[in-house]
Design an enzyme around this catalytic site. Structure first.
Site, PDB file in Angstrom:
ATOM      1  N   GLY A   9      47.322   6.321 -46.182  1.00  0.00           N
ATOM      2  CA  GLY A   9      46.321   7.345 -46.503  1.00  0.00           C
ATOM      3  C   GLY A   9      46.834   8.321 -47.541  1.00  0.00           C
ATOM      4  NE  ARG A  12      39.867  10.211 -48.367  1.00  0.00           N
ATOM      5  CZ  ARG A  12      39.262  10.770 -47.318  1.00  0.00           C
ATOM      6  NH1 ARG A  12      39.102  12.077 -47.267  1.00  0.00           N
ATOM      7  NH2 ARG A  12      38.816  10.018 -46.331  1.00  0.00           N
ATOM      8  CB  ILE A  14      47.968  15.868 -45.351  1.00  0.00           C
ATOM      9  CG1 ILE A  14      47.243  17.147 -44.903  1.00  0.00           C
ATOM     10  CG2 ILE A  14      49.443  15.936 -44.974  1.00  0.00           C
ATOM     11  CD1 ILE A  14      47.193  17.338 -43.381  1.00  0.00           C
ATOM     12  CE1 TYR A 140      42.911  13.723 -35.703  1.00  0.00           C
ATOM     13  CE2 TYR A 140      43.321  15.808 -34.602  1.00  0.00           C
ATOM     14  CZ  TYR A 140      43.474  14.990 -35.698  1.00  0.00           C
ATOM     15  OH  TYR A 140      44.196  15.427 -36.791  1.00  0.00           O
ATOM     16  CB  ALA A 141      43.835  15.858 -28.298  1.00  0.00           C
ATOM     17  CB  SER A 143      44.960   9.301 -31.356  1.00  0.00           C
ATOM     18  OG  SER A 143      44.662  10.410 -32.199  1.00  0.00           O
TER      19      SER A 143
HETATM   20  P1  NDP Z   1      41.563  13.201 -44.889  1.00  0.00           P
HETATM   21  O1  NDP Z   1      40.329  12.998 -44.088  1.00  0.00           O
HETATM   22  O2  NDP Z   1      41.530  14.093 -46.086  1.00  0.00           O
HETATM   23  O3  NDP Z   1      42.202  11.785 -45.290  1.00  0.00           O
HETATM   24  C1  NDP Z   1      42.395  10.801 -44.322  1.00  0.00           C
HETATM   25  C2  NDP Z   1      43.196   9.687 -44.931  1.00  0.00           C
HETATM   26  O4  NDP Z   1      43.372   8.657 -43.942  1.00  0.00           O
HETATM   27  C3  NDP Z   1      42.502   9.051 -46.120  1.00  0.00           C
HETATM   28  O5  NDP Z   1      43.454   8.670 -47.065  1.00  0.00           O
HETATM   29  C4  NDP Z   1      41.858   7.824 -45.490  1.00  0.00           C
HETATM   30  O6  NDP Z   1      41.624   6.757 -46.378  1.00  0.00           O
HETATM   31  C5  NDP Z   1      42.932   7.433 -44.496  1.00  0.00           C
HETATM   32  N1  NDP Z   1      42.423   6.537 -43.459  1.00  0.00           N
HETATM   33  C6  NDP Z   1      41.533   6.814 -42.484  1.00  0.00           C
HETATM   34  N2  NDP Z   1      41.299   5.716 -41.736  1.00  0.00           N
HETATM   35  C7  NDP Z   1      42.075   4.724 -42.249  1.00  0.00           C
HETATM   36  C8  NDP Z   1      42.280   3.371 -41.928  1.00  0.00           C
HETATM   37  N3  NDP Z   1      41.642   2.787 -40.908  1.00  0.00           N
HETATM   38  N4  NDP Z   1      43.135   2.650 -42.679  1.00  0.00           N
HETATM   39  C9  NDP Z   1      43.782   3.214 -43.710  1.00  0.00           C
HETATM   40  N5  NDP Z   1      43.630   4.492 -44.082  1.00  0.00           N
HETATM   41  C10 NDP Z   1      42.781   5.241 -43.354  1.00  0.00           C
HETATM   42  O7  NDP Z   1      42.626  13.726 -43.833  1.00  0.00           O
HETATM   43  P2  NDP Z   1      43.818  14.778 -43.962  1.00  0.00           P
HETATM   44  O8  NDP Z   1      44.538  14.610 -45.229  1.00  0.00           O
HETATM   45  O9  NDP Z   1      43.293  16.101 -43.569  1.00  0.00           O
HETATM   46  O10 NDP Z   1      44.729  14.266 -42.745  1.00  0.00           O
HETATM   47  C11 NDP Z   1      45.849  13.421 -42.909  1.00  0.00           C
HETATM   48  C12 NDP Z   1      46.542  13.309 -41.560  1.00  0.00           C
HETATM   49  O11 NDP Z   1      46.891  14.618 -41.104  1.00  0.00           O
HETATM   50  C13 NDP Z   1      45.649  12.709 -40.481  1.00  0.00           C
HETATM   51  O12 NDP Z   1      46.410  11.887 -39.644  1.00  0.00           O
HETATM   52  C14 NDP Z   1      45.160  13.930 -39.738  1.00  0.00           C
HETATM   53  O13 NDP Z   1      44.825  13.618 -38.416  1.00  0.00           O
HETATM   54  C15 NDP Z   1      46.366  14.833 -39.823  1.00  0.00           C
HETATM   55  N6  NDP Z   1      46.064  16.239 -39.643  1.00  0.00           N
HETATM   56  C16 NDP Z   1      45.209  16.918 -40.465  1.00  0.00           C
HETATM   57  C17 NDP Z   1      44.969  18.268 -40.262  1.00  0.00           C
HETATM   58  C18 NDP Z   1      44.074  19.080 -41.136  1.00  0.00           C
HETATM   59  O14 NDP Z   1      43.857  20.266 -40.820  1.00  0.00           O
HETATM   60  N7  NDP Z   1      43.536  18.548 -42.224  1.00  0.00           N
HETATM   61  C19 NDP Z   1      45.598  18.984 -39.163  1.00  0.00           C
HETATM   62  C20 NDP Z   1      46.481  18.187 -38.359  1.00  0.00           C
HETATM   63  C21 NDP Z   1      46.694  16.871 -38.612  1.00  0.00           C
HETATM   64  P3  NDP Z   1      40.233   6.655 -47.213  1.00  0.00           P
HETATM   65  O15 NDP Z   1      40.383   7.559 -48.398  1.00  0.00           O
HETATM   66  O16 NDP Z   1      40.170   5.231 -47.559  1.00  0.00           O
HETATM   67  O17 NDP Z   1      39.141   7.101 -46.285  1.00  0.00           O
END
Ligand code: NDP
Length: 234
Positions: A9, A12, A14, A140-141, A143
């Protein structure tokens, strides 16, 4: 020393900030995406982490282009929020399949090569809510809490081979995931953050690169909060 890094991921949010931070320090960085393509300067592989064969193929592609993955950042994740009594089994298992089982698929695939190299860094991106809990986020929590047990078990299994496994638990970070939250919800969250603000993705990225670096060689099985104090004590 330049390393080969894979950020799931990393196209985009984080994940992108993490990938860019590694690239800036001279590492060879690959990111997974699900069709968006890779941002400029990063090596992209298409991969849905719910599909074991796709994970295997993505790692093989990275190995062929950049060498074996030495640092894995299991960052890809999704939310599907709703209250417990409204949550379908599909909504529960779907989030687990991406956030927890998806991270397992990647860690397992990465570990085989790390074992051979007798060096590796695995960093799981969890969340403050994994240990703090959050209404509407039972799936989510669960996971994200699961990643803690996974990292600590990997630590005990693979520590003697110089492989570390750590968890980064971000709080409230400015990305697409949080942009969808209503203003009122965002304001409510901020009240519970001692630092009184959301974080930029780069503030998470700096902790991840630290954990992958030599200065963190003796840190493993740790849960590092990057949450402005929101989850203190959890
Ligand atoms: P975004 O929603 O901005 O991005 C999610 C990313 O995960 C994208 O790159 C997406 O790919 C990818 N993704 C989702 N499902 C799949 C899949 N099945 N296979 C491959 N890639 C996948 O999320 P954030 O950047 O905000 O979050 C990144 C991580 O940080 C996550 O694990 C989130 O739970 C965690 N997090 C975020 C917080 C926040 O406040 N934002 C707080 C705490 C934790 P695609 O572009 O193809 O959809």
């Amino acid at each position: 020393m330049a390393r080969t890094v894979l950020v799931t991921g990393g196209n985009r949010g984080i994940g992108l900030a993490i990938a860019q931070a590694f690239a800036k320090q001279g590492d060879r960085v690959a990111v997974t995406h699900r069709g968006s393509g890779a941002p400029e300067g990063l090596f992209g592989v298409q991969c849905d982490i719910t599909d074991s064969a796709a994970v295997d193929a993505a790692f093989t592609e990275v190995e062929n282009a950049l060498g074996p993955v030495e640092v894995l950042v299991a960052n890809a994740g999704v939310t599907q929020d709703t209250l417990l009594l409204r949550m379908s089994e599909e909504q529960f298992t779907g989030v687990i399949d991406t956030n927890l089982t998806g991270s397992f698929r990647c860690a397992k695939r990465a570990a085989s090569k790390m074992l051979r190299a007798r060096w590796g860094r695995i960093i799981f991106i969890s969340s403050v809510v994994g240990l703090y809990g959050s209404p509407g986020q039972v799936n989510y929590a669960a996971s994200k809490a699961g990643l803690v047990g996974m990292a600590r078990s990997i630590t005990r299994e693979l520590g003697s081979r110089n492989i570390t496994a750590n968890v980064v638990a971000p709080g409230f970070i400015e990305t697409d995931m949080t942009a969808v939250l209503p203003e009122a919800t965002q304001a409510e969250y901020k009240k519970n953050i001692p630092l009184g603000r959301m974080a930029k993705p780069e503030e998470v990225a700096d902790v991840v690169t630290f954990l992958a670096g030599d200065a963190a060689a003796y840190i493993t099985g740790a849960v590092i909060p990057v949450d402005g104090g929101m989850g203190m004590g959890h």
